[in-house]
Design an enzyme around this catalytic site. Structure first.
Site, PDB file in Angstrom:
ATOM      1  CB  SER A 164      -8.172 -59.795  70.033  1.00  0.00           C
ATOM      2  OG  SER A 164      -8.596 -60.940  69.333  1.00  0.00           O
ATOM      3  CE1 TYR A 176      -5.935 -62.785  73.762  1.00  0.00           C
ATOM      4  CE2 TYR A 176      -7.832 -63.076  72.329  1.00  0.00           C
ATOM      5  CZ  TYR A 176      -6.568 -62.579  72.549  1.00  0.00           C
ATOM      6  OH  TYR A 176      -5.937 -61.863  71.576  1.00  0.00           O
TER       7      TYR A 176
END
Length: 191
Positions: A164, A176
């Site tokens: 990401s 994350y």
């Protein structure tokens, strides 16, 4: 000077054009395993590769996700239950894939399984919150890759790790961003 710039631009355009013209031959002989196929990107990729003629092996976390995917793609796609946080589940999936691919090996491995939550300000997070996300996004990716690497090498295949932009730019607290940064580093070391 301008001649060199123009010559470089022409060579670059030709190389780009030729690179984009390359195709993969005999798609029906190529097996691709995708993790995290219950919903989202993994589900969409499994359907797309199936339509394009690949033999898709879809790893789903739940039976419902596996059954729904099988209904959507009744031919050319097979599913298995795969929990990327469980070494036993990974081992079972490796054995299942070995039986499916035979001596051809695994042409593609897409490490797509992932979770994002919990996300929030760092001071609201606990160590357990970080572990939960890291276990799936980072250690799951590493565990699956290590398990399937011999099959990928056998087919001279490819590994795609879903990361990401938040692996490069931390925009929030929680595991994350940390996990995706680790996936970036793992991919670099694997490369």
């Amino acid at each position: 000077m301008w001649c060199y710039v123009i010559l470089f631009a022409i060579v670059w355009a030709i190389v780009w054009f030729l690179r984009d013209r390359q195709t993969i031959s005999r798609l029906s002989d190529k097996h691709v395993l995708i993790t995290g196929c219950d919903t989202g990107f993994g589900n969409l990729l499994a359907k797309r590769l199936n339509r394009n003629g690949f033999k898709v092996l879809a790893g789903c976390l739940t039976e419902k996700g596996a059954n729904d995917l099988l209904k959507a793609c009744p031919t050319g796609l097979k599913t298995t239950l795969l929990d990327v946080t469980s070494p036993d589940s990974i081992k079972k999936s490796v054995e299942w894939v070995k039986a499916e691919v035979g001596g051809r090996g695994l042409y593609g491995l897409v490490n797509n399984a992932g979770v994002a939550n919990p996300i929030g300000p760092t001071e609201w997070m606990t160590l357990g919150d970080y572990r939960k996300v890291m276990e799936v996004n980072t250690f799951g990716t590493i565990g699956v890759t290590l398990g399937f690497l011999p099959l990928v090498k056998q087919a001279q295949g490819r590994i795609v790790n879903m990361a990401s932009v938040l692996g490069r730019l931390s925009a929030n607290g929680g595991g994350y961003c940390v996990s995706k940064y680790a996936v970036e580093a793992f991919s670099d070391s694997l490369r």
